[in-house]
Design a protein around this motif. Sequence first.
Motif, PDB file in Angstrom:
ATOM      1  N   GLY A  12     -50.794   2.180 -19.208  1.00 26.01           N
ATOM      2  CA  GLY A  12     -51.171   1.126 -18.270  1.00 26.01           C
ATOM      3  C   GLY A  12     -50.210   0.873 -17.126  1.00 26.01           C
ATOM      4  O   GLY A  12     -50.127  -0.254 -16.634  1.00 26.01           O
ATOM      5  N   THR A  13     -49.506   1.912 -16.655  1.00 27.37           N
ATOM      6  CA  THR A  13     -48.624   1.662 -15.506  1.00 27.37           C
ATOM      7  C   THR A  13     -49.434   1.401 -14.232  1.00 27.37           C
ATOM      8  O   THR A  13     -48.987   0.634 -13.369  1.00 27.37           O
ATOM      9  CB  THR A  13     -47.629   2.828 -15.276  1.00 27.37           C
ATOM     10  OG1 THR A  13     -48.354   4.013 -14.994  1.00 27.37           O
ATOM     11  CG2 THR A  13     -46.726   3.035 -16.471  1.00 27.37           C
ATOM     12  N   ASN A  14     -50.600   2.011 -14.133  1.00 29.81           N
ATOM     13  CA  ASN A  14     -51.450   1.714 -12.967  1.00 29.81           C
ATOM     14  C   ASN A  14     -52.002   0.291 -13.054  1.00 29.81           C
ATOM     15  O   ASN A  14     -52.081  -0.405 -12.042  1.00 29.81           O
ATOM     16  CB  ASN A  14     -52.584   2.732 -12.852  1.00 29.81           C
ATOM     17  CG  ASN A  14     -52.104   4.020 -12.209  1.00 29.81           C
ATOM     18  OD1 ASN A  14     -51.892   4.071 -11.010  1.00 29.81           O
ATOM     19  ND2 ASN A  14     -51.895   5.045 -13.024  1.00 29.81           N
ATOM     20  N   ILE A 109     -58.659   6.413 -10.410  1.00 26.10           N
ATOM     21  CA  ILE A 109     -57.480   7.051  -9.826  1.00 26.10           C
ATOM     22  C   ILE A 109     -57.268   8.381 -10.540  1.00 26.10           C
ATOM     23  O   ILE A 109     -57.265   8.455 -11.766  1.00 26.10           O
ATOM     24  CB  ILE A 109     -56.222   6.146  -9.919  1.00 26.10           C
ATOM     25  CG1 ILE A 109     -54.970   6.835  -9.397  1.00 26.10           C
ATOM     26  CG2 ILE A 109     -55.948   5.645 -11.324  1.00 26.10           C
ATOM     27  CD1 ILE A 109     -54.528   6.388  -8.065  1.00 26.10           C
ATOM     28  N   PRO A 111     -54.804  11.969 -10.615  1.00 25.69           N
ATOM     29  CA  PRO A 111     -53.476  12.404 -10.157  1.00 25.69           C
ATOM     30  C   PRO A 111     -53.425  13.784  -9.507  1.00 25.69           C
ATOM     31  O   PRO A 111     -52.580  14.615  -9.846  1.00 25.69           O
ATOM     32  CB  PRO A 111     -52.657  12.361 -11.452  1.00 25.69           C
ATOM     33  CG  PRO A 111     -53.636  12.675 -12.515  1.00 25.69           C
ATOM     34  CD  PRO A 111     -54.964  12.126 -12.057  1.00 25.69           C
ATOM     35  N   MET A 177     -46.969   9.407  -9.724  1.00 26.22           N
ATOM     36  CA  MET A 177     -47.236   7.982 -10.017  1.00 26.22           C
ATOM     37  C   MET A 177     -46.460   7.078  -9.071  1.00 26.22           C
ATOM     38  O   MET A 177     -47.028   6.194  -8.432  1.00 26.22           O
ATOM     39  CB  MET A 177     -46.839   7.662 -11.458  1.00 26.22           C
ATOM     40  CG  MET A 177     -47.843   8.152 -12.471  1.00 26.22           C
ATOM     41  SD  MET A 177     -47.255   7.744 -14.127  1.00 26.22           S
ATOM     42  CE  MET A 177     -48.803   7.725 -15.000  1.00 26.22           C
ATOM     43  N   GLU A 181     -49.782   7.029  -6.896  1.00 26.34           N
ATOM     44  CA  GLU A 181     -50.760   6.253  -7.673  1.00 26.34           C
ATOM     45  C   GLU A 181     -50.543   4.746  -7.626  1.00 26.34           C
ATOM     46  O   GLU A 181     -51.482   3.978  -7.401  1.00 26.34           O
ATOM     47  CB  GLU A 181     -50.748   6.701  -9.138  1.00 26.34           C
ATOM     48  CG  GLU A 181     -51.208   8.125  -9.329  1.00 26.34           C
ATOM     49  CD  GLU A 181     -51.308   8.502 -10.796  1.00 26.34           C
ATOM     50  OE1 GLU A 181     -51.884   7.735 -11.571  1.00 26.34           O
ATOM     51  OE2 GLU A 181     -50.791   9.561 -11.177  1.00 26.34           O
TER      52      GLU A 181
HETATM   53  C1  GRF Z   1     -52.510   8.372 -14.470  1.00 26.35           C
HETATM   54  O1  GRF Z   1     -51.878   9.564 -14.144  1.00 26.35           O
HETATM   55  C2  GRF Z   1     -53.880   8.330 -13.840  1.00 26.35           C
HETATM   56  O2  GRF Z   1     -53.936   8.952 -12.596  1.00 26.35           O
HETATM   57  C3  GRF Z   1     -54.681   9.100 -14.822  1.00 26.35           C
HETATM   58  O3  GRF Z   1     -54.174   8.724 -16.087  1.00 26.35           O
HETATM   59  C4  GRF Z   1     -52.824   8.285 -15.957  1.00 26.35           C
HETATM   60  C5  GRF Z   1     -52.737   6.898 -16.510  1.00 26.35           C
HETATM   61  O4  GRF Z   1     -51.460   6.383 -16.600  1.00 26.35           O
HETATM   62  N1  GRF Z   1     -56.083   8.904 -14.602  1.00 26.35           N
HETATM   63  P1  GRF Z   1     -51.224   4.853 -16.933  1.00 26.35           P
HETATM   64  O5  GRF Z   1     -51.928   4.513 -18.239  1.00 26.35           O
HETATM   65  O6  GRF Z   1     -51.760   4.025 -15.788  1.00 26.35           O
HETATM   66  O7  GRF Z   1     -49.747   4.696 -17.076  1.00 26.35           O
END
Ligand code: GRF
Length: 209
Positions: A12-14, A109, A111, A177, A181
């Motif tokens: 869930g970093t995004n 999103i 990558p 990221m 991202e």
């Molecule tokens: C990210 O690289 C996103 O682009 C892809 O999955 C990953 C998710 O990372 N779809 P996070 O859970 O948001 O850290």
Amino acid sequence: MLKLAVLVSGGGTNLQAVIDAIETGKITGARIEIVISNNKNAYALERARQHGIEARCISPRDYSSREQFNQELLNCLTERRVDLVVLAGCLVVIPEQMVDAFPNRIINIHPSLIPSFCGTGFYGLKVHEEALKRGVKVTGATVHFVDKGTDTGPIILQKAVEVKEGDTAKALQLRVMEEAEWKLLPQAIQLIAQGRVEVADGRAIIREE
Ligand code: GRF
């Protein structure tokens, strides 16, 4: 005020980038109504709860058929009158009925710079491994609307990121990221909240302010 549902599967970093952008006023006009994960152990759920956001696990494992799972997911979104669904590292295949219910109202999103390194099987580290294998010098990230294909919907925003000599897939994943991202996803949400994104002939157009 645009009501968002953020669908996640992992760290869930995004999601965190979106929460931060809302809290610091980079996103105005949108708030997160609910975070949904197919995986009950996803740290993303914890991140949501820490910020007072409803967090729920809806897993295919808890339903006797895929149809029931799909229906429950859709019910959850429609009951809350969600305006925009944000896929932020969501590994669940989005049911066609959801795409019909939310036309050009689901964003994802990815990558890489679509149409490179995308489509079925291209998720997580695999995307970056393939980019390194091919020897591309530039990669990046893409935010796009979700249609019934895999990574085929109208492209909203893209940002390029340099590939460096000696990169590992993990190092490249982190750079994509950090540099792309976590910036692009909040930007795309803000543009949509401002009503500046239109889709015509399968292409997204961003109107100037
Ligand atoms: C990210 O690289 C996103 O682009 C892809 O999955 C990953 C998710 O990372 N779809 P996070 O859970 O948001 O850290």
